[in-house]
Each structure stands twice: as C-alpha cells, then as structure tokens.
Design a protein around this motif. Sequence first.
Motif, short mmCIF file in Angstrom:
data_model
loop_
_atom_site.label_atom_id
_atom_site.label_comp_id
_atom_site.label_asym_id
_atom_site.label_seq_id
_atom_site.Cartn_x
_atom_site.Cartn_y
_atom_site.Cartn_z
N THR A 6 1.00 -1.16 0.08
CA THR A 6 -0.07 -0.06 -0.04
C THR A 6 0.77 1.15 -0.02
O THR A 6 2.05 1.27 0.58
N TYR A 7 0.34 2.15 -0.55
CA TYR A 7 1.20 3.50 -0.75
C TYR A 7 0.38 4.51 -0.17
O TYR A 7 0.63 5.96 -0.61
N SER A 8 -0.64 4.73 0.60
CA SER A 8 -1.19 5.80 1.44
C SER A 8 -1.38 5.49 2.73
O SER A 8 -1.63 4.43 2.83
N ARG A 9 -1.95 6.45 3.55
CA ARG A 9 -2.23 6.21 4.91
C ARG A 9 -3.72 5.27 4.89
O ARG A 9 -3.74 4.43 5.67
N ARG A 12 -3.24 1.72 3.74
CA ARG A 12 -2.41 0.97 4.78
C ARG A 12 -3.44 0.68 5.97
O ARG A 12 -3.56 -0.35 6.46
N ARG A 32 2.97 -1.93 5.80
CA ARG A 32 2.33 -1.40 4.81
C ARG A 32 2.07 -2.54 3.52
O ARG A 32 1.54 -2.23 2.72
N ARG A 50 -7.75 -2.85 -4.00
CA ARG A 50 -7.39 -2.01 -5.25
C ARG A 50 -8.63 -1.11 -5.80
O ARG A 50 -8.39 -0.13 -6.06
N ASP A 56 -3.25 3.36 -5.13
CA ASP A 56 -2.45 3.36 -3.93
C ASP A 56 -2.10 1.77 -3.39
O ASP A 56 -1.51 1.91 -2.26
N VAL A 57 -2.47 0.87 -4.39
CA VAL A 57 -2.30 -0.49 -4.05
C VAL A 57 -1.60 -1.27 -5.04
O VAL A 57 -2.05 -1.11 -6.25
N GLN A 58 -0.66 -1.88 -4.84
CA GLN A 58 -0.10 -2.68 -5.81
C GLN A 58 0.01 -4.14 -5.27
O GLN A 58 0.05 -4.62 -4.17
N ARG B 103 -5.02 -1.49 -15.33
CA ARG B 103 -6.06 -2.22 -15.70
C ARG B 103 -6.33 -2.60 -17.04
O ARG B 103 -6.25 -3.89 -17.42
N ARG B 179 4.93 5.11 -7.83
CA ARG B 179 4.62 4.71 -6.75
C ARG B 179 5.99 5.21 -5.57
O ARG B 179 5.81 5.23 -4.39
N ARG B 182 4.54 8.03 -4.43
CA ARG B 182 3.65 7.41 -3.36
C ARG B 182 4.30 7.27 -1.86
O ARG B 182 3.79 7.60 -0.99
N ARG B 183 5.33 6.74 -2.22
CA ARG B 183 5.99 6.15 -0.97
C ARG B 183 6.48 7.28 -0.25
O ARG B 183 6.54 7.33 1.07
N ARG B 185 5.46 10.36 -0.35
CA ARG B 185 4.40 11.22 0.16
C ARG B 185 3.86 10.33 1.70
O ARG B 185 3.65 11.04 2.48
N LEU B 186 3.67 9.00 1.61
CA LEU B 186 3.40 8.45 2.74
C LEU B 186 4.30 8.58 3.90
O LEU B 186 3.79 8.87 4.97
N GLN B 189 3.86 12.13 5.19
CA GLN B 189 2.41 12.32 5.74
C GLN B 189 2.78 11.79 7.46
O GLN B 189 2.28 12.50 8.15
N ASP B 190 3.61 10.82 7.39
CA ASP B 190 3.72 10.08 8.76
C ASP B 190 4.72 11.06 9.54
O ASP B 190 4.62 11.20 10.50
#
Lengths: 112, 265
Positions: A6-9, A12, A32, A50, A56-58, B103, B179, B182-183, B185-186, B189-190
């Motif tokens: 996961t890649y966001s709060r 997660r 995560r 997803r 934000d999900v792999q 997708r 990603r 994104r990582r 960013r996470l 944020q923390d």
Amino acid sequence: MLLVVTYSREARQTLRNVCNTHEESVVQRFGRAALFEATELGAFLALRLREKHDADVQIERTVPFNEFETVGDDVRTAAREYESRDQPSTSYAKFAAGTDCPDPEAMADREL
Amino acid sequence: MKLRFEGRTWAGSAIDFRGAETTVSPETVFEAIRDGEDERVTCPEPRPIHGHVGLVVPDIEFDRTDALSAAARSRGSHAPVDDELRAVRERLEALSPASINLRSARRRVADASGAESELRERVASLQGRVRALRDTGGDPTTAEAELATATGELAEAETERIAAEQALATAREQARESRENRRERLRLQDRERNLRREARAHLAEQLRSEFDAALDRFSDEDSTAQALAVLHVADVRAPVVVACETRFESVESAADWLDAPVVRV
C-alpha cells in the motif's frame, strides 16, 4: 502468494483492517504490505483493496524461489564465497575482480 | 462585536441573551461567528482556538492538549519543530504522484494471450486434419485454405500479444516511478503527523502551569471550568459563546476574566 503493497495512509489502514479480519488468508504482514494466500479469497481481498484505493495498492504474485532451478552455479558460488571473505570491508566488485566470480554489472543485466 | 438576530441588534463586549425573549440557539450564534460571510455578526475573525472552546456548553468535550496548543498559537508561540513542519508540508504540496492505470493494459495482455492460445490449438487441429486427408487420399483443399487463414490469424494474434506485453511493461515502469512518489508522500505524511504531535505537546506544555493556576479559580474543575481556563490563558479576540453556568457574577466579569467578548445564550 499474493504480495499486496500500500502507498497511502488510508490504504495502509484498510490493509490492517483486512489482515485483522481475515487472518486465515494472511501469510505474513509487514506494516504497509502483506502476503496473502494464493487462493481466490486472497485474490478477492487484494482486489477489494485495489477497488477502494486504486493506484495506492500494488498487487504482485510471488513464485517459490529455487536457486538450483533459476540461478547459475557461478552466482550461487559467488554468493557463498563472498560471504566467507576474510575482509568484511571488501566490496563485492573488488572481491570479484580478477576471479571467476561474475561482476555485479553483468549480473544486473542478466534476467533470471 | 455587533449581533443582529430576529430583527434586533446587540452591541458591546458582553452580551446577555437571557431574558431577551430570543429563540436563537447557542449553536446558531457560534456558527454565525465562525462564518465570516454571515452578516448577522460583526466581530474579529476567530482563530483555531475557537474551534476547540469557542462554544462553552455543559459537559463540553475537547482535547486539552490540542486546545492548550491552539491557545499558545493564539499568543504567537512557536514550537521548535515549526520550521521542519513547514518544510515537510511544502514538500507534500509539491508531490503529486501520477495515477497510472494498469487495468486496461493487464486486460489487453490477458485477452491477447487467450486469443493466441485458441488460434494455436485451431492451427494444430487443422494441421492434423490436412495430414489425415492427405494420408487417406482425400481432398485437403478446403482444410488447407482454412489452415492458411488460421495461420495468418495466429501470426496477427502473436504480434498483438507481444505489443500488449510491451505496453504493460512500459505502464508498469511508469507505475513504479509513481509509486516511488507515493511512498515518499506516505513517509512525509507520517513525518508530518509526528511533528504536529510533537509541536502540540510542546506548545501545550508551555501553558500548563498558567492553565493550572487559572483552573484554581474554580471550586469544581469539570470540563466547563477547564474550557474557561483555556480561554483565560489564550489570546481570544472573537466572541465566545457561553451556554452554561459560568460561575461568574455577571457576563461582564466573565468577559473581563476571559479577556474576550462573551455572548451568554
């Protein structure tokens, strides 16, 4: 197995909730990320994540690793010999220079 | 401050609605104070402290650390981590990870592989039929024509599958880069959350002893008394709405002690 990262709060947090609720489908948790069983239920849980959190999900599928099937003898030997080196500070590149051990750049270019 | 409700106007720094025959609720007055566009109220703009204790109701619930830290901010205090906090927030704002949707690329690969497998089987069975017809002296012309068509289709399907796989590989590479963002960013944020918590604790601690001293004024140190003590140590400019017993002789003396405009509803 299915590897879910996961890649966001929010993603997660959802992963944590899913892992708490479906322990039978969770092989391993890593903050995560988590490994789900390679079952339809595991896939269903991963896909739900997803759907909810999109990019934000792999999700990746892992395969068992058998070094005797997928890795050449030279690489296996190099790993063994380097880990029993005399000087802990010697870098692998230096260690491999002038020996039969494959050099790191060559290995990086060869797919398994 | 100036209040205009139900066709009447009140002005001053201590206003008492009790006995004024109004049906205005404390919440209505509070919301009007917080809404800068609301023409029923003329007053200084509320600060964040107002969100914590700007409406004092019986058994008011608020987080004491958060409220005391907002009180310290209202007095212009800073926390040692403020600079880092600002830097982290700026970096967060600058990060906007691209949304790569894989997708359709995954579906295209699955469809192409499926089509290719089907055609491969069809070609194999047609090859078998052509061979059998030749072996038995039959006429293979029709089967040969079908085989030629299927072989052509298989070549096309194979080309499509390879193209689909390449497109997916490219999209996966882009997703990987996004990603990374994104990582990051996470992580930020923390970090921001931890710094905010650190700043709040530090700021609240600055006012702790002043707050305790203010609380001593009240015999009953319930949540109402605590909210009033927070207001006392804060620098409050916008009117505070009080909707419970203040334990003061008058609205004026409450406004004096709080050093803020007060509306008693």
